[in-house]
Motif scaffolding. Sequence first.
Motif: not given
Length: 295
Positions: A19, A22, A27-31, A33-34
């Motif tokens: 987090s 990010a 970025y988003t945390q999802s990005a 992680s990706q």
Amino acid sequence: MDPQQLRTFVSVVDHRSFSAAAQALGYTQSAVSQHIAALEADLETPLLTRRPVAPTEAGRRLLEHARPLLLRLDAARADIARLRQVRPGRLALACTPGALTPAVAHALVRARTEAPRLVASVRVCGRAAAVQAALTGAADLALIDGAAAPTDPLPLPDAASLAAFPVREEPLAVLLPADHPLAGRPALRLADLAAARWIDAPDAAVPLAQLRAAAHSDGFGHQLTYTGTDFHGLSVLVAAGAGLAAAALPAAADLPGIAAVPIIEPRITHRVELLHPRTLSAPAAELAEALRRAR
């Protein structure tokens, strides 16, 4: 490997948090992680543990490559950008504490006097940060100090694409408390101090690794680490008996509570080198030439 994925990986390691990385990268945390998942899939091995967030053995190996790779990419971008646009009204100098000499200060003042609209800045920082600033365009010039044999260049990491030339050489001294048993000596051999207690202050004094290399010794151990570029603060610690340090003799000659004893063996000097990219603005080129003439 995708450079952006590498940059994300380094940020996660530095922040020890997906987090926080990010947020730092926008970025988003999802990005984030990706990016990490894609990099791990590409290399076919886990790079990070998740709880706590830390690099695996493979991640630590990758980190050794990732930082210099990203720096080289940033340096390449800055080098090409200089061909398109050199900022003529800016003169940004990055330097280590021992490199900011009176000759440098006078040359900088003359540059400002001759060009009143020139926006000049000086950033005092560690060696790696100064080199990085010159590579990436954050600084027009970098001044680095360190210890080296009279015929050898300074050992500088990741500076291969920068031009370098010496602007000052002076005797190297060991800094001891004024009441130290060796304080009254006219000179000292570096090898005789390998077993002494030193302060590890890589950005405020000569790095211990350079002393080990010069003395061909594995000694020069330390029990205190000094993080920062404040040379005065380091001298206070030396005067109090926290450990020894090495620096230019003129810079240490009048420090309170300090004895600065020259090193006579091996033949090693304190040197200041100017680093710059191949493409220079007019103010940066003039300052570089002034430092060459003043040598």
